[in-house]
Design a protein around this motif. Structure first.
Motif, mmCIF file in Angstrom:
data_model
loop_
_atom_site.group_PDB
_atom_site.id
_atom_site.type_symbol
_atom_site.label_atom_id
_atom_site.label_comp_id
_atom_site.label_asym_id
_atom_site.label_seq_id
_atom_site.Cartn_x
_atom_site.Cartn_y
_atom_site.Cartn_z
ATOM 1 N N MET A 13 -6.360 24.647 55.991
ATOM 2 C CA MET A 13 -7.567 24.904 55.202
ATOM 3 C C MET A 13 -7.952 26.375 55.282
ATOM 4 O O MET A 13 -8.374 26.968 54.285
ATOM 5 C CB MET A 13 -8.720 24.013 55.662
ATOM 6 C CG MET A 13 -8.557 22.569 55.251
ATOM 7 S SD MET A 13 -10.002 21.499 55.455
ATOM 8 C CE MET A 13 -10.645 21.904 57.034
ATOM 9 N N ALA A 14 -7.804 26.960 56.454
ATOM 10 C CA ALA A 14 -8.134 28.377 56.612
ATOM 11 C C ALA A 14 -7.182 29.240 55.793
ATOM 12 O O ALA A 14 -7.608 30.197 55.135
ATOM 13 C CB ALA A 14 -8.073 28.772 58.081
ATOM 14 N N SER A 15 -5.903 28.898 55.801
ATOM 15 C CA SER A 15 -4.955 29.697 55.012
ATOM 16 C C SER A 15 -5.176 29.482 53.521
ATOM 17 O O SER A 15 -5.024 30.401 52.729
ATOM 18 C CB SER A 15 -3.511 29.369 55.409
ATOM 19 O OG SER A 15 -3.178 28.048 55.027
ATOM 20 N N THR A 16 -5.557 28.278 53.117
ATOM 21 C CA THR A 16 -5.863 28.010 51.711
ATOM 22 C C THR A 16 -7.100 28.792 51.285
ATOM 23 O O THR A 16 -7.136 29.377 50.201
ATOM 24 C CB THR A 16 -6.081 26.497 51.485
ATOM 25 O OG1 THR A 16 -4.914 25.793 51.899
ATOM 26 C CG2 THR A 16 -6.360 26.206 50.032
ATOM 27 N N ALA A 17 -8.116 28.834 52.121
ATOM 28 C CA ALA A 17 -9.327 29.595 51.818
ATOM 29 C C ALA A 17 -9.003 31.076 51.714
ATOM 30 O O ALA A 17 -9.504 31.772 50.827
ATOM 31 C CB ALA A 17 -10.387 29.344 52.878
ATOM 32 N N SER A 18 -8.142 31.550 52.619
ATOM 33 C CA SER A 18 -7.736 32.957 52.577
ATOM 34 C C SER A 18 -6.968 33.258 51.294
ATOM 35 O O SER A 18 -7.174 34.290 50.663
ATOM 36 C CB SER A 18 -6.881 33.273 53.808
ATOM 37 O OG SER A 18 -6.401 34.588 53.738
ATOM 38 N N ALA A 19 -6.087 32.343 50.911
ATOM 39 C CA ALA A 19 -5.318 32.526 49.672
ATOM 40 C C ALA A 19 -6.246 32.518 48.463
ATOM 41 O O ALA A 19 -6.075 33.315 47.537
ATOM 42 C CB ALA A 19 -4.250 31.450 49.542
ATOM 43 N N ASN A 20 -7.246 31.645 48.477
ATOM 44 C CA ASN A 20 -8.210 31.597 47.378
ATOM 45 C C ASN A 20 -8.999 32.904 47.289
ATOM 46 O O ASN A 20 -9.276 33.398 46.194
ATOM 47 C CB ASN A 20 -9.164 30.413 47.534
ATOM 48 C CG ASN A 20 -8.500 29.091 47.207
ATOM 49 O OD1 ASN A 20 -7.483 29.055 46.526
ATOM 50 N ND2 ASN A 20 -9.070 28.004 47.700
ATOM 51 N N ASP A 21 -9.374 33.454 48.434
ATOM 52 C CA ASP A 21 -10.080 34.743 48.450
ATOM 53 C C ASP A 21 -9.190 35.847 47.885
ATOM 54 O O ASP A 21 -9.654 36.691 47.120
ATOM 55 C CB ASP A 21 -10.518 35.104 49.875
ATOM 56 C CG ASP A 21 -11.695 34.273 50.347
ATOM 57 O OD1 ASP A 21 -12.370 33.669 49.492
ATOM 58 O OD2 ASP A 21 -11.928 34.243 51.572
ATOM 59 N N ASP A 22 -7.918 35.817 48.261
ATOM 60 C CA ASP A 22 -6.978 36.818 47.736
ATOM 61 C C ASP A 22 -6.840 36.701 46.226
ATOM 62 O O ASP A 22 -6.831 37.704 45.506
ATOM 63 C CB ASP A 22 -5.599 36.663 48.393
ATOM 64 C CG ASP A 22 -5.593 37.084 49.856
ATOM 65 O OD1 ASP A 22 -6.550 37.773 50.279
ATOM 66 O OD2 ASP A 22 -4.628 36.719 50.565
ATOM 67 N N VAL A 23 -6.770 35.477 45.732
ATOM 68 C CA VAL A 23 -6.654 35.256 44.283
ATOM 69 C C VAL A 23 -7.908 35.752 43.581
ATOM 70 O O VAL A 23 -7.833 36.400 42.527
ATOM 71 C CB VAL A 23 -6.384 33.763 43.973
ATOM 72 C CG1 VAL A 23 -6.527 33.478 42.494
ATOM 73 C CG2 VAL A 23 -4.999 33.364 44.463
ATOM 74 N N ARG A 24 -9.075 35.495 44.156
ATOM 75 C CA ARG A 24 -10.327 35.978 43.563
ATOM 76 C C ARG A 24 -10.359 37.503 43.509
ATOM 77 O O ARG A 24 -10.777 38.088 42.510
ATOM 78 C CB ARG A 24 -11.522 35.456 44.365
ATOM 79 C CG ARG A 24 -11.962 34.095 43.936
ATOM 80 C CD ARG A 24 -13.307 33.712 44.570
ATOM 81 N NE ARG A 24 -13.216 32.320 44.969
ATOM 82 C CZ ARG A 24 -13.270 31.850 46.196
ATOM 83 N NH1 ARG A 24 -13.496 32.656 47.199
ATOM 84 N NH2 ARG A 24 -13.141 30.574 46.449
ATOM 85 N N GLN A 25 -9.933 38.115 44.609
ATOM 86 C CA GLN A 25 -9.894 39.583 44.648
ATOM 87 C C GLN A 25 -8.957 40.130 43.587
ATOM 88 O O GLN A 25 -9.279 41.109 42.899
ATOM 89 C CB GLN A 25 -9.458 40.065 46.040
ATOM 90 C CG GLN A 25 -10.492 39.857 47.125
ATOM 91 C CD GLN A 25 -11.727 40.719 46.890
ATOM 92 O OE1 GLN A 25 -11.653 41.810 46.334
ATOM 93 N NE2 GLN A 25 -12.879 40.209 47.288
ATOM 94 N N LEU A 26 -7.809 39.518 43.448
ATOM 95 C CA LEU A 26 -6.851 39.972 42.424
ATOM 96 C C LEU A 26 -7.423 39.799 41.025
ATOM 97 O O LEU A 26 -7.246 40.662 40.169
ATOM 98 C CB LEU A 26 -5.526 39.219 42.564
ATOM 99 C CG LEU A 26 -4.649 39.626 43.746
ATOM 100 C CD1 LEU A 26 -3.454 38.690 43.867
ATOM 101 C CD2 LEU A 26 -4.192 41.059 43.596
ATOM 102 N N ARG A 27 -8.090 38.690 40.787
ATOM 103 C CA ARG A 27 -8.702 38.472 39.469
ATOM 104 C C ARG A 27 -9.773 39.525 39.178
ATOM 105 O O ARG A 27 -9.880 40.009 38.053
ATOM 106 C CB ARG A 27 -9.295 37.070 39.384
ATOM 107 C CG ARG A 27 -8.255 36.008 39.190
ATOM 108 C CD ARG A 27 -8.862 34.652 38.959
ATOM 109 N NE ARG A 27 -7.805 33.662 38.790
ATOM 110 C CZ ARG A 27 -7.933 32.383 39.066
ATOM 111 N NH1 ARG A 27 -9.088 31.924 39.516
ATOM 112 N NH2 ARG A 27 -6.934 31.559 38.890
ATOM 113 N N LEU A 28 -10.568 39.850 40.178
ATOM 114 C CA LEU A 28 -11.583 40.895 39.995
ATOM 115 C C LEU A 28 -10.933 42.231 39.669
ATOM 116 O O LEU A 28 -11.400 42.960 38.777
ATOM 117 C CB LEU A 28 -12.448 41.027 41.250
ATOM 118 C CG LEU A 28 -13.494 39.940 41.477
ATOM 119 C CD1 LEU A 28 -14.148 40.111 42.847
ATOM 120 C CD2 LEU A 28 -14.540 39.992 40.381
#
Length: 111
Positions: A13-28
């Protein structure tokens, strides 16, 4: 055994949350780049127009300089040696303007 499964689930779950944050940053970042591109795209046509105009003016100045040289104008030859400006670095428009200024000054002095 349950503890190991629970720890693995937390890590996943922590790695999934981290991956989601990375995806959000890339989208921004992509959105910001799109905004910049949308801002700069209209300027490209203006830049192209300006470059084309400068090239036409420079070409015409070159033609007029060649005409002056072919007519063996004394001021044109004097301009290239006495202008005090390195002719290698000058664009033809600047050379033409210097030549015309010298010719006008010469005409004024002779009048």
């Amino acid at each position: 055994c349950r503890r190991i499964v629970a720890l693995r689930a937390r890590r996943q779950m922590a790695s999934t949350a981290s991956a989601n944050d990375d995806v959000r940053q890339l989208r921004l970042q992509v959105d910001k780049l799109k905004e910049r591109l949308d801002f700069m795209a209209p300027m490209l046509s203006l830049l192209t127009f300006t470059q084309d105009f400068f090239q036409r003016v420079e070409c015409e100045a070159s033609v007029q300089l060649m005409r002056l040289k072919n007519a063996k104008m004394a001021s044109a030859e004097k301009n290239s040696s006495a202008s005090g400006v390195d002719d290698e670095k000058m664009v033809d428009l600047a050379k033409w303007l210097n030549t015309m200024t010298d010719l006008i000054i010469a005409l004024q002095e002779s009048a």
